[in-house]
Write a protein that holds these residues in place. Structure first.
Motif, PDB file in Angstrom:
ATOM      1  N   TYR A   1      15.366 -12.572   7.177  1.00 46.34           N
ATOM      2  CA  TYR A   1      15.112 -13.391   6.007  1.00 46.34           C
ATOM      3  C   TYR A   1      16.298 -13.233   5.054  1.00 46.34           C
ATOM      4  CZ  TYR A   1      10.197 -14.466   6.998  1.00 46.34           C
ATOM      5  OH  TYR A   1       9.027 -14.965   7.539  1.00 46.34           O
TER       6      TYR A   1
ATOM      7  N   GLN B   1       6.948 -16.991   7.240  1.00 46.34           N
ATOM      8  CA  GLN B   1       6.223 -16.886   5.986  1.00 46.34           C
ATOM      9  C   GLN B   1       7.010 -17.593   4.894  1.00 46.34           C
ATOM     10  OE1 GLN B   1       4.923 -12.894   5.066  1.00 46.34           O
ATOM     11  NE2 GLN B   1       3.954 -12.607   7.053  1.00 46.34           N
TER      12      GLN B   1
ATOM     13  N   ARG C   1       7.777 -11.137 -12.161  1.00 46.96           N
ATOM     14  CA  ARG C   1       8.361  -9.855 -12.606  1.00 46.96           C
ATOM     15  C   ARG C   1       7.408  -9.223 -13.602  1.00 46.96           C
ATOM     16  NH1 ARG C   1      13.579  -8.930 -11.289  1.00 46.96           N
ATOM     17  NH2 ARG C   1      14.506 -10.600 -10.080  1.00 46.96           N
TER      18      ARG C   1
ATOM     19  N   GLY D   1      15.380  -0.520  -3.035  1.00 51.62           N
ATOM     20  CA  GLY D   1      15.469   0.446  -1.950  1.00 51.62           C
ATOM     21  C   GLY D   1      14.235   0.546  -1.071  1.00 51.62           C
ATOM     22  N   MET D   2      13.182  -0.225  -1.420  1.00 54.75           N
ATOM     23  CA  MET D   2      11.921  -0.115  -0.660  1.00 54.75           C
ATOM     24  C   MET D   2      11.622  -1.374   0.144  1.00 54.75           C
ATOM     25  SD  MET D   2      10.860   2.872  -1.446  1.00 54.75           S
ATOM     26  CE  MET D   2       9.148   2.892  -0.941  1.00 54.75           C
ATOM     27  N   GLY D   3      12.338  -2.426  -0.101  1.00 52.02           N
ATOM     28  CA  GLY D   3      12.046  -3.661   0.603  1.00 52.02           C
ATOM     29  C   GLY D   3      10.729  -4.269   0.146  1.00 52.02           C
ATOM     30  N   LEU D   4      10.179  -5.123   0.960  1.00 49.20           N
ATOM     31  CA  LEU D   4       8.898  -5.767   0.676  1.00 49.20           C
ATOM     32  C   LEU D   4       7.777  -4.938   1.297  1.00 49.20           C
ATOM     33  CD1 LEU D   4       9.943  -9.416   1.464  1.00 49.20           C
ATOM     34  CD2 LEU D   4       9.018  -8.680  -0.724  1.00 49.20           C
TER      35      LEU D   4
ATOM     36  N   TYR E   1      -0.456 -13.746   1.646  1.00 49.35           N
ATOM     37  CA  TYR E   1      -0.054 -12.345   1.505  1.00 49.35           C
ATOM     38  C   TYR E   1       0.417 -12.061   0.085  1.00 49.35           C
ATOM     39  CZ  TYR E   1       0.795 -13.578   6.432  1.00 49.35           C
ATOM     40  OH  TYR E   1       0.678 -14.077   7.716  1.00 49.35           O
TER      41      TYR E   1
ATOM     42  N   GLY F   1      12.539  -4.378   6.410  1.00 47.99           N
ATOM     43  CA  GLY F   1      13.513  -3.389   6.013  1.00 47.99           C
ATOM     44  C   GLY F   1      13.763  -3.493   4.513  1.00 47.99           C
ATOM     45  N   ALA F   2      14.543  -2.556   3.982  1.00 52.63           N
ATOM     46  CA  ALA F   2      14.793  -2.510   2.541  1.00 52.63           C
ATOM     47  C   ALA F   2      15.712  -3.631   2.075  1.00 52.63           C
ATOM     48  CB  ALA F   2      15.389  -1.162   2.157  1.00 52.63           C
TER      49      ALA F   2
ATOM     50  N   PHE G   1       7.640 -17.978   0.945  1.00 50.18           N
ATOM     51  CA  PHE G   1       7.474 -17.140  -0.226  1.00 50.18           C
ATOM     52  C   PHE G   1       7.526 -17.950  -1.521  1.00 50.18           C
ATOM     53  CE2 PHE G   1       7.605 -12.717   1.172  1.00 50.18           C
ATOM     54  CZ  PHE G   1       7.952 -12.868   2.514  1.00 50.18           C
TER      55      PHE G   1
ATOM     56  N   PHE H   1       5.614 -10.803  -4.912  1.00 49.97           N
ATOM     57  CA  PHE H   1       5.792 -12.053  -4.186  1.00 49.97           C
ATOM     58  C   PHE H   1       4.528 -12.396  -3.422  1.00 49.97           C
ATOM     59  CE2 PHE H   1      10.147 -13.164  -4.787  1.00 49.97           C
ATOM     60  CZ  PHE H   1      10.828 -11.973  -4.988  1.00 49.97           C
TER      61      PHE H   1
ATOM     62  N   TYR I   1       2.954  -9.214  -1.684  1.00 51.44           N
ATOM     63  CA  TYR I   1       3.907  -8.132  -1.498  1.00 51.44           C
ATOM     64  C   TYR I   1       4.389  -7.649  -2.868  1.00 51.44           C
ATOM     65  CZ  TYR I   1       4.669  -9.827   3.341  1.00 51.44           C
ATOM     66  OH  TYR I   1       4.529 -10.223   4.656  1.00 51.44           O
TER      67      TYR I   1
ATOM     68  N   GLY J   1      12.561 -16.025  -3.892  1.00 45.01           N
ATOM     69  CA  GLY J   1      11.796 -15.461  -2.796  1.00 45.01           C
ATOM     70  C   GLY J   1      12.587 -15.524  -1.499  1.00 45.01           C
ATOM     71  N   PRO J   2      12.280 -14.638  -0.536  1.00 40.19           N
ATOM     72  CA  PRO J   2      12.964 -14.683   0.766  1.00 40.19           C
ATOM     73  C   PRO J   2      12.649 -15.971   1.519  1.00 40.19           C
ATOM     74  CG  PRO J   2      11.803 -12.594   0.445  1.00 40.19           C
ATOM     75  CD  PRO J   2      11.336 -13.517  -0.635  1.00 40.19           C
TER      76      PRO J   2
ATOM     77  N   PRO K   1       8.328 -17.829  -5.815  1.00 41.59           N
ATOM     78  CA  PRO K   1       9.516 -17.388  -6.561  1.00 41.59           C
ATOM     79  C   PRO K   1       9.391 -15.998  -7.150  1.00 41.59           C
ATOM     80  CG  PRO K   1       8.248 -18.909  -7.873  1.00 41.59           C
ATOM     81  CD  PRO K   1       7.581 -18.859  -6.546  1.00 41.59           C
TER      82      PRO K   1
ATOM     83  N   LYS L   1      10.631   5.879   7.563  1.00 39.39           N
ATOM     84  CA  LYS L   1      10.196   4.491   7.538  1.00 39.39           C
ATOM     85  C   LYS L   1      10.204   3.921   8.938  1.00 39.39           C
ATOM     86  CE  LYS L   1      12.200   3.591   2.973  1.00 39.39           C
ATOM     87  NZ  LYS L   1      13.201   2.790   2.235  1.00 39.39           N
TER      88      LYS L   1
ATOM     89  N   GLN M   1       8.057  -5.799  -4.338  1.00 44.97           N
ATOM     90  CA  GLN M   1       9.426  -5.487  -3.944  1.00 44.97           C
ATOM     91  C   GLN M   1      10.032  -4.562  -4.982  1.00 44.97           C
ATOM     92  OE1 GLN M   1      12.360  -8.731  -3.689  1.00 44.97           O
ATOM     93  NE2 GLN M   1      13.197  -7.770  -1.856  1.00 44.97           N
TER      94      GLN M   1
END
Lengths: 113, 115
Positions: A36, B104, B111, B40-43, B33, A104-105, B106, B90, B35, A43-44, B108, A2, B37
Motif C-alpha cells: 500500500y 481495502q 487525528r 513506528g507501529m504501522g496500522l 475496519y 508493516g510499520a 481507506f 483510519f 485501524y 489514507g493508504p 482520510p 512483530k 496508526q
C-alpha cells in the motif's frame, strides 16, 4: 517480535534511481502479500498484490515474494518525486471472512528532484 | 462515489471524555475496519465487521467499542479517553462480492489528541 518487520527509513534517493523496499515476516501461513502507498496526511491505497511466491510487474513497479526466506520486496524503477510517500507492506493468510491484514510499520521514501 | 468518509477530521479531547468517530462508505462493501496508526507501529486493527450487525475484536481493542447498525456505517467509540489513545484513526472497507477482498479502501483519517 512483530509478525511483520519493515525498516521505517526514511529512504532518500535522487530522481531516476531504482528503489528497493523490503519486509520480512515470521508467520509461514501468510499467502497474500500487498503493498500500500500512503501520501502525507492521506489514507493508504493499494499499489500491488501478489499471491504466494514469485514476481509481479506493473509499469515501474515490481513486487517479489520469497516465501522460503519469508521476505518480500517492492522495486521502483526510474523513481519520480511523485513517488515520495510511505510504503506499507501488508499480508494475510486468507482472503476469506473478513480479510484481516497485518501491516508493516511503513517505509518513508523521499525522491529528490 | 465519495468512497470512504470519516467524521470528524480532527479532535482534541481531555482525559476521561468520550467521543464517537463515524465512518461511512458508499461502495456496498461487506467488511469494514477501524485501524490506528502510530509512528513506528504501522496500522493496527482495532475492531472489524464482516456484515451489518456483526463486530469482532482486532489486535488492539481495549478502550474502544464499535457498532455497525447499518451496512454503510461503522462507528468507533471511546468511552473514557486516555492519552495513550492519541493517534490517527483510519476506517477502511472492502469486498462487495465482486471486487478482490484484499483491496481495502481507506478513509482520510481522524487525528485525535487526548490531553
Amino acid at each position: 517480535q512483530k509478525e511483520v518487520e519493515q525498516d521505517p527509513g526514511p529512504l532518500s534517493v535522487p530522481e531516476g534511481a531504482i528503489v528497493s523496499l523490503n519486509c520480512t515476516y515470521s508467520n509461514s501461513a501468510f499467502q497474500y502479500f500487498m503493498w500500500y502507498r500512503q501520501y502525507s496526511r492521506k489514507g493508504p491505497e493499494l499499489l500491488m498484490y501478489t499471491y504466494s511466491s514469485g514476481n509481479k510487474e506493473d509499469g515501474r513497479f515490481t513486487a517479489q515474494v520469497d516465501k522460503s526466506s519469508k521476505y518480500i520486496s517492492l522495486f521502483i524503477r526510474d523513481s519520480q518525486p511523485s513517488d515520495s510517500a510511505t510504503y506499507l507492506c501488508a499480508m494475510s493468510p486468507s482472503m476469506e471472512y473478513g480479510n484481516k491484514l497485518v501491516f508493516g510499520a511503513g517505509t518513508i521514501l523521499r525522491v529528490k528532484s | 462515489n465519495a468512497g470512504v468518509t470519516q467524521t470528524p477530521k480532527f479532535r482534541v479531547l481531555k482525559t476521561g471524555q468520550s467521543m464517537t468517530l463515524l465512518c461511512a462508505q458508499d461502495m456496498n462493501h461487506e467488511y469494514m475496519y477501524w485501524y490506528r496508526q502510530d509512528p513506528g507501529m504501522g496500522l493496527r486493527l482495532i475492531h472489524y465487521s464482516v456484515g451489518e450487525g456483526t463486530t469482532a475484536k482486532g489486535e488492539v481493542p481495549d478502550g474502544y467499542n464499535v457498532s455497525r447498525l447499518k451496512k454503510q456505517n461503522f462507528l468507533l467509540g471511546l468511552e473514557s479517553a486516555a492519552p495513550s489513545q492519541t493517534s490517527v484513526y483510519f476506517c477502511a472497507s472492502s469486498y462487495d462480492g465482486f471486487s478482490p477482498a484484499y483491496e481495502q479502501y481507506f478513509g482520510p483519517g481522524t487525528r485525535l489528541t487526548v490531553t
